[in-house]
Design an enzyme around this catalytic site. Structure first.
Site, PDB file in Angstrom:
ATOM      1  N   LYS A  44       2.992  13.929   5.071  1.00 60.35           N
ATOM      2  CA  LYS A  44       4.162  14.202   5.905  1.00 60.35           C
ATOM      3  C   LYS A  44       5.267  14.838   5.070  1.00 60.35           C
ATOM      4  O   LYS A  44       5.836  15.850   5.430  1.00 60.35           O
ATOM      5  CB  LYS A  44       4.636  12.886   6.544  1.00 60.35           C
ATOM      6  CG  LYS A  44       5.814  13.026   7.461  1.00 60.35           C
ATOM      7  CD  LYS A  44       6.126  11.704   8.142  1.00 60.35           C
ATOM      8  CE  LYS A  44       7.441  11.803   8.911  1.00 60.35           C
ATOM      9  NZ  LYS A  44       7.794  10.567   9.590  1.00 60.35           N
ATOM     10  N   GLU A  62       0.883  10.536  -5.529  1.00 57.37           N
ATOM     11  CA  GLU A  62      -0.591  10.469  -5.599  1.00 57.37           C
ATOM     12  C   GLU A  62      -1.211  11.713  -4.963  1.00 57.37           C
ATOM     13  O   GLU A  62      -2.109  12.348  -5.524  1.00 57.37           O
ATOM     14  CB  GLU A  62      -1.100   9.225  -4.854  1.00 57.37           C
ATOM     15  CG  GLU A  62      -0.724   7.897  -5.494  1.00 57.37           C
ATOM     16  CD  GLU A  62       0.601   7.338  -4.988  1.00 57.37           C
ATOM     17  OE1 GLU A  62       1.444   8.121  -4.492  1.00 57.37           O
ATOM     18  OE2 GLU A  62       0.802   6.116  -5.113  1.00 57.37           O
ATOM     19  N   GLY A 102       4.400   7.576   9.496  1.00 57.94           N
ATOM     20  CA  GLY A 102       3.138   7.714   8.757  1.00 57.94           C
ATOM     21  C   GLY A 102       2.016   6.853   9.318  1.00 57.94           C
ATOM     22  O   GLY A 102       0.921   7.331   9.597  1.00 57.94           O
ATOM     23  N   ARG A 103       2.287   5.564   9.499  1.00 55.86           N
ATOM     24  CA  ARG A 103       1.199   4.662   9.916  1.00 55.86           C
ATOM     25  C   ARG A 103       0.839   4.792  11.386  1.00 55.86           C
ATOM     26  O   ARG A 103      -0.074   4.118  11.863  1.00 55.86           O
ATOM     27  CB  ARG A 103       1.543   3.225   9.534  1.00 55.86           C
ATOM     28  CG  ARG A 103       2.908   2.775   9.963  1.00 55.86           C
ATOM     29  CD  ARG A 103       3.396   1.594   9.112  1.00 55.86           C
ATOM     30  NE  ARG A 103       4.769   1.219   9.433  1.00 55.86           N
ATOM     31  CZ  ARG A 103       5.826   1.743   8.829  1.00 55.86           C
ATOM     32  NH1 ARG A 103       5.677   2.670   7.899  1.00 55.86           N
ATOM     33  NH2 ARG A 103       7.045   1.351   9.160  1.00 55.86           N
ATOM     34  N   GLU A 128       3.211  -2.947   6.706  1.00 57.94           N
ATOM     35  CA  GLU A 128       4.295  -2.030   6.324  1.00 57.94           C
ATOM     36  C   GLU A 128       5.368  -2.015   7.407  1.00 57.94           C
ATOM     37  O   GLU A 128       6.542  -1.787   7.130  1.00 57.94           O
ATOM     38  CB  GLU A 128       3.751  -0.607   6.068  1.00 57.94           C
ATOM     39  CG  GLU A 128       4.748   0.296   5.365  1.00 57.94           C
ATOM     40  CD  GLU A 128       4.122   1.559   4.763  1.00 57.94           C
ATOM     41  OE1 GLU A 128       3.674   1.530   3.601  1.00 57.94           O
ATOM     42  OE2 GLU A 128       4.108   2.591   5.452  1.00 57.94           O
ATOM     43  N   HIS A 142     -20.056 -15.012   5.776  1.00 55.18           N
ATOM     44  CA  HIS A 142     -20.703 -15.395   4.517  1.00 55.18           C
ATOM     45  C   HIS A 142     -19.750 -15.192   3.346  1.00 55.18           C
ATOM     46  O   HIS A 142     -20.180 -15.115   2.194  1.00 55.18           O
ATOM     47  CB  HIS A 142     -21.984 -14.582   4.317  1.00 55.18           C
ATOM     48  CG  HIS A 142     -22.991 -14.892   5.377  1.00 55.18           C
ATOM     49  ND1 HIS A 142     -23.916 -15.892   5.255  1.00 55.18           N
ATOM     50  CD2 HIS A 142     -23.171 -14.370   6.619  1.00 55.18           C
ATOM     51  CE1 HIS A 142     -24.651 -15.956   6.349  1.00 55.18           C
ATOM     52  NE2 HIS A 142     -24.211 -15.044   7.199  1.00 55.18           N
ATOM     53  N   LYS A 178       8.066   2.778  -6.623  1.00 54.97           N
ATOM     54  CA  LYS A 178       7.922   4.219  -6.921  1.00 54.97           C
ATOM     55  C   LYS A 178       8.924   4.637  -7.996  1.00 54.97           C
ATOM     56  O   LYS A 178       8.604   5.403  -8.904  1.00 54.97           O
ATOM     57  CB  LYS A 178       8.201   5.056  -5.665  1.00 54.97           C
ATOM     58  CG  LYS A 178       7.132   5.020  -4.601  1.00 54.97           C
ATOM     59  CD  LYS A 178       7.488   6.030  -3.496  1.00 54.97           C
ATOM     60  CE  LYS A 178       6.728   5.772  -2.220  1.00 54.97           C
ATOM     61  NZ  LYS A 178       7.174   6.600  -1.098  1.00 54.97           N
TER      62      LYS A 178
HETATM   63  O1  F6P Z   1       3.405   3.895   1.610  1.00 55.53           O
HETATM   64  C1  F6P Z   1       4.551   4.610   1.893  1.00 55.53           C
HETATM   65  C2  F6P Z   1       4.313   5.868   2.674  1.00 55.53           C
HETATM   66  O2  F6P Z   1       5.536   6.493   2.770  1.00 55.53           O
HETATM   67  C3  F6P Z   1       3.680   5.655   4.041  1.00 55.53           C
HETATM   68  O3  F6P Z   1       4.568   5.229   4.991  1.00 55.53           O
HETATM   69  C4  F6P Z   1       3.108   7.015   4.286  1.00 55.53           C
HETATM   70  O4  F6P Z   1       2.181   7.009   5.305  1.00 55.53           O
HETATM   71  C5  F6P Z   1       2.488   7.297   2.947  1.00 55.53           C
HETATM   72  O5  F6P Z   1       3.411   6.759   2.014  1.00 55.53           O
HETATM   73  C6  F6P Z   1       2.182   8.736   2.667  1.00 55.53           C
HETATM   74  O6  F6P Z   1       3.292   9.574   2.842  1.00 55.53           O
HETATM   75  P1  F6P Z   1       3.146  11.127   3.015  1.00 55.53           P
HETATM   76  O7  F6P Z   1       2.394  11.390   4.291  1.00 55.53           O
HETATM   77  O8  F6P Z   1       4.528  11.668   3.057  1.00 55.53           O
HETATM   78  O9  F6P Z   1       2.377  11.652   1.837  1.00 55.53           O
END
Ligand code: F6P
Length: 547
Positions: free
Chosen positions: A206, A212, A267-268, A354, A385, A510
């Site tokens: 987003k 990452e 995001g979620r 979250e 199990h 972060k």
């Molecule tokens: O874990 C934090 C977060 O901001 C989530 O809410 C989001 O879905 C994810 O990191 C990835 O963010 P982005 O889509 O901006 O890479």
């Protein structure tokens, strides 16, 4: 917050605390009232520690907390995510073309469908082989790079449809991989056996700033360029799903190859946007994905229209607040009796934890009751199990049992007492009763269990659960199921008066990681100043750098 009502419910806590589920479940009229149907879906919550009066008070709590009004505000595009000044409109992503949903006076549905149509067009071209890679070969394999909300939902739906017969046949000859973790091991797993000539990379972010995802995107871009010999390959092999068009451009992605979404998609809650639709359409075709969207929309209508006593997401939310904030249970076990849902729980974990792992109310003051549950689980029967021992005789963990009437892949062996799906579902029906009723010392004595084993073999019971039964695990019902859990999460937030749609709690880690990154970068080059770290952190860093 309706303080008086919480107090009123505390009386119910005392009453229910001293009433075993064995007793509660003797009331057939109560059980019948807690058996809720909507079309082909069933929610049976008679194994919850509630009686009819408790439920009446919980429904009153929903009224006093303004759940209905908050729901309407969400569906009408008001900026209910106050700390980020954003609307919360993932429902618009699954609305029919003819719907009218406004943000700032603008109907967003035509924009949503413009992107959906573009994704259908693009995925059709890639799937048919009309879109070719840099060396002229069709792109049969896709690697999605994204994390958190830009990954978990997509992987859940991908896995759930992998064995759906219609989706599986549409996916013949195609591969879909995910790269989420910044761990270089994940890069090697995601790319293992792939040929750059036939691989399309979808970068999903987003913000297009997530550390990452950006490092993984650069790493995979470097792999493509090395394999294909030129930066030009990016034009045919890399596309993006993002709201940050300036940043995708800076990364070198042609704006025609960027599928957008909007700040009102959290995001979620974003699997319904380009985040999920593009990759899933590339794998299964847009028509299958559209059935998922339609399923989500059907649940939106149920949530908006069903009366409280039949409203499944509302009841799920009320029961989770009852169990977590009033009875004080800290966990929720999510137990799908369907192997195709193997990535459902990790997605729900993020969706709920979250969203509702918050300590303050909308106005910034502390919430008076415990908030946020530890969601965890595994598909049954594997979980049986593994951790069910604890569920039966250790801690009390309210549990959600999710099952399907029919299997994606029925198997019936001659000579076996039941078909394989009935064998699976025998457990789905048995476990909730075992948790609720338990087994007493007297029953064990009657079974002639030796005295020294009686206490070991006693099951206290009185452990709450609910059961959800859906017809079959296909794109439509997956859409219904996921939207139900999304609305469950929103309902919990509205009841507790927390903002379920921001996530400030992920920021501090972060920031600190950035400091460590800077230090490691310097240290690897020679010397670096570690004075800003805590003594134990310095010690551990020194050991790490020794290696
Ligand atoms: O874990 C934090 C977060 O901001 C989530 O809410 C989001 O879905 C994810 O990191 C990835 O963010 P982005 O889509 O901006 O890479």
């Amino acid at each position: 917050m309706a303080a008086a009502l919480w107090n009123d419910l505390k009386g119910q806590v005392t009453k229910m605390g001293s009433t075993h589920l064995r007793t509660l479940m003797q009331d057939q009229a109560r059980n019948d009232e807690m058996f809720v149907t909507s079309g082909q879906m069933v929610l049976d919550y008679c194994r919850q520690k509630v009686d009819v009066e408790t439920m009446k008070k919980l429904f009153e709590l929903a009224e006093k907390a303004g759940v209905e009004q908050k729901k309407q505000k969400m569906f009408s595009g008001e900026k209910i995510n106050e700390t980020e000044n954003r609307a919360v409109l993932h429902c618009a992503l699954r609305a029919p073309r003819t719907a009218n949903i406004s943000v700032d006076g603008q109907n967003v549905v035509p924009e949503v469908w413009k992107v959906l149509d573009a994704m259908k067009g693009f995925s059709d071209k890639v799937r048919s082989g009309e879109w070719k890679g840099h060396t002229g070969k069709p792109l049969t394999d896709v690697v999605c790079i994204g994390i958190g909300g830009s990954y978990l939902g997509v992987e859940f739906v991908y896995e759930a449809l992998k064995t759906d017969p219609a989706a599986a046949s549409a996916a013949a000859g195609r591969k879909l991989r995910f790269l989420a973790n910044v761990d270089p091991i994940d890069v090697s797993r995601a790319l293992e056996g792939l040929n750059a000539e036939t691989t399309l990379v979808v970068i999903i972010s987003k913000t297009f700033t997530t550390a990452e995802t950006m490092l993984n995107a650069k790493t995979v871009k470097a792999w493509l360029v090395k394999q294909l010999g030129t930066e030009d390959c990016v034009a045919k092999h890399v596309v993006a799903c993002s709201t940050a068009l300036d940043k995708t451009k800076a990364f070198g992605i042609d704006s025609n190859n960027v599928f957008g979404f909007w700040d009102w998609v959290g995001g979620r809650f974003s699997v319904w946007s380009a985040v999920g639709v593009l990759a899933l359409s590339l794998q299964y075709g847009f028509d299958v994905v559209n059935q998922f969207l339609e399923g989500g929309h059907a649940m939106d209508q149920h949530f908006q229209q069903a009366p409280a006593k039949e409203n499944m997401p509302l009841i799920l939310g009320l029961l989770d607040v009852w169990n977590g904030s009033l009875l004080g249970y800290e966990g929720v076990a999510i137990l799908p009796y369907c192997q195709a849902l193997l990535r459902f729980v990790p997605h729900i974990q993020q969706l709920d934890m979250e969203s509702n792992g918050k300590g303050v109310q909308m106005d910034g003051t502390p919430v008076a009751v415990p908030t946020g549950a530890i969601n965890f689980g595994e598909p049954g029967t594997n979980g049986q199990h593994s951790f069910y021992q604890l569920l039966h005789q250790g801690r009390v963990v309210p549990s959600h049992f999710i099952g399907f009437a029919a299997s994606q892949h029925p198997v019936e062996l001659p000579g076996e007492a039941v078909a394989n799906h009935d064998e699976l579902m025998s457990n789905f029906f048995a476990q909730p009763d075992a948790l609720a009723l338990g087994k007493t010392a007297d029953e064990l004595k009657a079974d002639k269990v030796p005295d020294n084993l009686i206490s070991h073999k006693t099951f206290p019971g009185d452990r709450p659960s609910l059961s959800l039964l859906l017809p079959v695990c296909n794109a439509h019902w997956l859409g219904q199921l996921l939207a139900m859990y999304e609305h469950r999460t929103a309902t919990i937030g509205w009841l507790l008066n927390v903002n379920s749609f921001d996530q400030w709690g992920v920021e501090l880690g972060k920031v600190l990681a950035k400091e460590v990154r800077g230090y490691l970068s310097q240290a690897r080059k020679g010397s670096a100043d570690d004075s800003k770290f805590l003594a134990p952190t310095k010690k551990l860093l020194a050991k790490y750098l020794d290696k």
